[in-house]
Scaffold this motif. Structure first.
Motif, PDB file in Angstrom:
ATOM      1  N   ALA A   1       0.832  -1.203   0.000  1.00 22.34           N
ATOM      2  CA  ALA A   1       0.000   0.000   0.000  1.00 22.34           C
ATOM      3  C   ALA A   1       0.867   1.253   0.000  1.00 22.34           C
ATOM      4  N   ALA A   2       1.959   1.232   0.767  1.00 25.05           N
ATOM      5  CA  ALA A   2       2.859   2.388   0.804  1.00 25.05           C
ATOM      6  C   ALA A   2       3.491   2.625  -0.560  1.00 25.05           C
ATOM      7  N   ARG A   3       3.943   1.564  -1.200  1.00 24.36           N
ATOM      8  CA  ARG A   3       4.549   1.710  -2.525  1.00 24.36           C
ATOM      9  C   ARG A   3       3.536   2.260  -3.532  1.00 24.36           C
ATOM     10  N   GLN A   4       2.312   1.725  -3.525  1.00 27.23           N
ATOM     11  CA  GLN A   4       1.294   2.187  -4.463  1.00 27.23           C
ATOM     12  C   GLN A   4       0.883   3.630  -4.176  1.00 27.23           C
ATOM     13  N   ALA A   5       0.808   4.002  -2.908  1.00 27.08           N
ATOM     14  CA  ALA A   5       0.462   5.380  -2.559  1.00 27.08           C
ATOM     15  C   ALA A   5       1.540   6.350  -3.018  1.00 27.08           C
ATOM     16  N   ALA A   6       2.788   5.939  -2.926  1.00 26.58           N
ATOM     17  CA  ALA A   6       3.880   6.794  -3.400  1.00 26.58           C
ATOM     18  C   ALA A   6       3.772   7.009  -4.906  1.00 26.58           C
ATOM     19  N   CYS A   7       3.477   5.946  -5.639  1.00 28.89           N
ATOM     20  CA  CYS A   7       3.309   6.070  -7.092  1.00 28.89           C
ATOM     21  C   CYS A   7       2.125   6.980  -7.413  1.00 28.89           C
ATOM     22  N   GLY A   8       1.024   6.823  -6.683  1.00 28.45           N
ATOM     23  CA  GLY A   8      -0.147   7.644  -6.926  1.00 28.45           C
ATOM     24  C   GLY A   8       0.078   9.096  -6.594  1.00 28.45           C
ATOM     25  N   THR A   9       0.889   9.354  -5.584  1.00 24.09           N
ATOM     26  CA  THR A   9       1.151  10.728  -5.165  1.00 24.09           C
ATOM     27  C   THR A   9       1.961  11.498  -6.194  1.00 24.09           C
ATOM     28  N   LEU A  10       2.950  10.845  -6.781  1.00 25.75           N
ATOM     29  CA  LEU A  10       3.837  11.529  -7.718  1.00 25.75           C
ATOM     30  C   LEU A  10       3.250  11.627  -9.116  1.00 25.75           C
ATOM     31  N   HIS A  11       2.155  10.938  -9.369  1.00 21.88           N
ATOM     32  CA  HIS A  11       1.481  11.025 -10.666  1.00 21.88           C
ATOM     33  C   HIS A  11       2.470  10.841 -11.816  1.00 21.88           C
ATOM     34  N   ALA A  12       3.370   9.890 -11.662  1.00 19.95           N
ATOM     35  CA  ALA A  12       4.412   9.744 -12.677  1.00 19.95           C
ATOM     36  C   ALA A  12       4.618   8.277 -13.014  1.00 19.95           C
ATOM     37  N   ARG A  13       4.434   7.936 -14.275  1.00 20.05           N
ATOM     38  CA  ARG A  13       4.719   6.575 -14.718  1.00 20.05           C
ATOM     39  C   ARG A  13       6.210   6.286 -14.643  1.00 20.05           C
ATOM     40  N   SER A  14       7.015   7.330 -14.653  1.00 19.43           N
ATOM     41  CA  SER A  14       8.460   7.136 -14.655  1.00 19.43           C
ATOM     42  C   SER A  14       9.046   6.996 -13.251  1.00 19.43           C
ATOM     43  N   PHE A  15       8.209   7.071 -12.211  1.00 27.05           N
ATOM     44  CA  PHE A  15       8.711   6.898 -10.850  1.00 27.05           C
ATOM     45  C   PHE A  15       9.040   5.431 -10.614  1.00 27.05           C
ATOM     46  N   ARG A  16      10.248   5.163 -10.171  1.00 22.41           N
ATOM     47  CA  ARG A  16      10.712   3.793  -9.934  1.00 22.41           C
ATOM     48  C   ARG A  16      11.184   3.683  -8.488  1.00 22.41           C
ATOM     49  N   PRO A  17      10.374   3.116  -7.595  1.00 19.21           N
ATOM     50  CA  PRO A  17      10.800   2.962  -6.197  1.00 19.21           C
ATOM     51  C   PRO A  17      12.044   2.104  -6.089  1.00 19.21           C
ATOM     52  N   THR A  18      12.969   2.535  -5.259  1.00 12.57           N
ATOM     53  CA  THR A  18      14.207   1.789  -5.034  1.00 12.57           C
ATOM     54  C   THR A  18      14.393   1.371  -3.583  1.00 12.57           C
ATOM     55  N   ALA A  19      13.592   1.933  -2.674  1.00 10.73           N
ATOM     56  CA  ALA A  19      13.757   1.611  -1.258  1.00 10.73           C
ATOM     57  C   ALA A  19      12.465   1.868  -0.505  1.00 10.73           C
ATOM     58  N   VAL A  20      12.235   1.053   0.507  1.00  9.51           N
ATOM     59  CA  VAL A  20      11.096   1.231   1.412  1.00  9.51           C
ATOM     60  C   VAL A  20      11.588   0.990   2.839  1.00  9.51           C
ATOM     61  N   GLU A  21      11.267   1.908   3.725  1.00  9.19           N
ATOM     62  CA  GLU A  21      11.526   1.744   5.161  1.00  9.19           C
ATOM     63  C   GLU A  21      10.187   1.844   5.870  1.00  9.19           C
ATOM     64  N   SER A  22       9.811   0.816   6.596  1.00  6.85           N
ATOM     65  CA  SER A  22       8.479   0.812   7.209  1.00  6.85           C
ATOM     66  C   SER A  22       8.555   0.365   8.662  1.00  6.85           C
ATOM     67  N   SER A  23       7.621   0.870   9.455  1.00  4.79           N
ATOM     68  CA  SER A  23       7.475   0.432  10.845  1.00  4.79           C
ATOM     69  C   SER A  23       5.989   0.260  11.125  1.00  4.79           C
ATOM     70  N   PHE A  24       5.677  -0.698  11.988  1.00  2.00           N
ATOM     71  CA  PHE A  24       4.295  -1.094  12.240  1.00  2.00           C
ATOM     72  C   PHE A  24       3.982  -0.916  13.722  1.00  2.00           C
ATOM     73  N   HIS A  25       2.863  -0.249  14.009  1.00  2.00           N
ATOM     74  CA  HIS A  25       2.526   0.101  15.381  1.00  2.00           C
ATOM     75  C   HIS A  25       1.302  -0.630  15.919  1.00  2.00           C
ATOM     76  N   ASN A  26       0.334  -0.892  15.062  1.00  2.00           N
ATOM     77  CA  ASN A  26      -0.897  -1.570  15.467  1.00  2.00           C
ATOM     78  C   ASN A  26      -1.359  -2.477  14.333  1.00  2.00           C
ATOM     79  N   TYR A  27      -2.234  -3.415  14.672  1.00  2.00           N
ATOM     80  CA  TYR A  27      -2.804  -4.270  13.640  1.00  2.00           C
ATOM     81  C   TYR A  27      -3.748  -3.462  12.754  1.00  2.00           C
ATOM     82  N   ALA A  28      -3.717  -3.727  11.459  1.00  2.00           N
ATOM     83  CA  ALA A  28      -4.680  -3.148  10.525  1.00  2.00           C
ATOM     84  C   ALA A  28      -5.876  -4.084  10.455  1.00  2.00           C
ATOM     85  N   GLU A  29      -6.965  -3.692  11.094  1.00  2.00           N
ATOM     86  CA  GLU A  29      -8.123  -4.573  11.205  1.00  2.00           C
ATOM     87  C   GLU A  29      -8.877  -4.662   9.878  1.00  2.00           C
TER      88      GLU A  29
END
Length: 330
Positions: A257-285
């Motif tokens: 979801a984070a990767r897809q949201a980043a792509c959607g935010t930049l509105h760019a087909r040419s955006f190529r994610p190279t790294a993700v750093e994530s931390s989790f605090h609670n369960y997503a129900e």
């Protein structure tokens, strides 16, 4: 066991004369490549196991081997030329689970809690070749141990392809016994992706091109109520993201979801994610809206962009992530 039978008074032939090969005992066969047990990496399907073996090379250091298939139904770049960045994260996750169970004595029945997961890759090293991609992983286990009935540890991994570093990753895990997990989950433990009729209907997802995906089935976001906001909306029957029944959205779904949201935010087909750093605090129900919000900080380098992503349910922060990538100039 009788290999051949003969009529009465018919002279017996030797196996060579009869054209029968000698049967080879299983313990005489050479050791061949196979995946590690799927249970050790919390997968239901052997096809989704990316590790093939491991050996200890230091006190808390291990050499693991793995393989990525040439054509995976989900872990493939949108243009079909490369392995997906998030497959690095899944491989790191599997490495941590394998070592915790196989080397550090965590019972298979214990439940895993993923607290953080980070990974980055050289996208050129993720290009698909003429055959499956064989991997070597150097995994270092830090602070692995028990505190009461809870096991935890921090894993650092270097992923090599043909002797060159293709990616790196890390993860913080902990494990709890089933009884403790049931207390943690409380009433939410009654819900499961195995019984979708109990859960709210899925909102229609955004277009695949907006999410940086090729297929609508792989999109996990629906439109939000303002720019820079989405609703978590994966298909609970997805064979990879929900490979087995769950009572919450798995951590890898939140990473996607984070990767897809980043792509959607930049509105760019040419955006190529190279790294993700994530931390989790609670369960997503499963039965409550999970809102995904993004923020783009100012960048001094127009070719590199970073997107901060957070997920909330009600007043609870579920997770946060930073997605970094390259973007081609127009």
């Amino acid at each position: 066991m009788t290999l051949l039978t003969f009529e009465n008074n018919t002279p017996a032939l030797s196996m060579k004369e009869a054209g029968v090969r000698r049967t080879t005992r299983c313990d005489e066969l050479p050791r061949l490549t196979s995946t590690v047990p799927r249970e050790y990496v919390h997968r239901s399907s052997v096809a989704e196991v990316f590790l093939t073996g491991y050996e200890r090379i230091g006190d808390d250091t291990f050499l693991l081997t793995g393989q990525w298939p040439r054509a995976h139904t989900f872990f493939i770049s949108a243009d079909g030329t490369g392995h997906d960045l998030v497959q690095v994260g899944e491989t790191v996750r599997q490495a941590g689970l394998l070592l915790c169970h196989a080397e550090y004595g965590v019972p298979l029945g214990h439940n895993v809690l993923l607290w953080s997961l980070g990974f980055k890759a050289d996208l050129e090293q993720l290009l698909i070749g003429a055959g499956p991609t064989d991997l070597e992983l150097i995994a270092t286990c830090r602070d692995f141990g028990w505190k009461g009935n809870r096991f935890s540890g921090f894993l650092e991994v270097s992923v090599r392809r043909e002797g060159r570093i293709a990616a790196t990753g890390s993860g913080l895990f902990s494990f709890v016994p089933p009884a403790v997990y049931r207390r943690l989950r409380g009433e939410y433990g009654r819900l499961s992706t195995a019984a979708p009729a109990q859960l709210p209907p899925r909102p229609a997802p955004i277009l695949p091109a907006e999410a940086g995906r090729l297929l609508p089935f792989d999109v996990v976001l629906a439109p939000g109520d303002r720019p820079g906001r989405w609703l978590l909306s994966p298909d609970l029957t997805h064979p990879i993201l929900f490979e087995h029944a769950n009572d919450h959205h798995p951590g890898m779904v939140l990473v996607e979801a984070a990767r897809q949201a980043a792509c959607g935010t930049l509105h760019a087909r040419s955006f190529r994610p190279t790294a993700v750093e994530s931390s989790f605090h609670n369960y997503a129900e499963l039965d409550a809206p999970c809102w995904i919000d993004t923020e783009v900080p100012h960048s001094m380098d127009p070719g590199i962009r970073t997107v901060h992503v957070t997920g909330h349910q009600g007043n609870a922060r579920i997770f946060e992530a930073t997605v970094t990538g390259t973007i081609a100039s127009d």
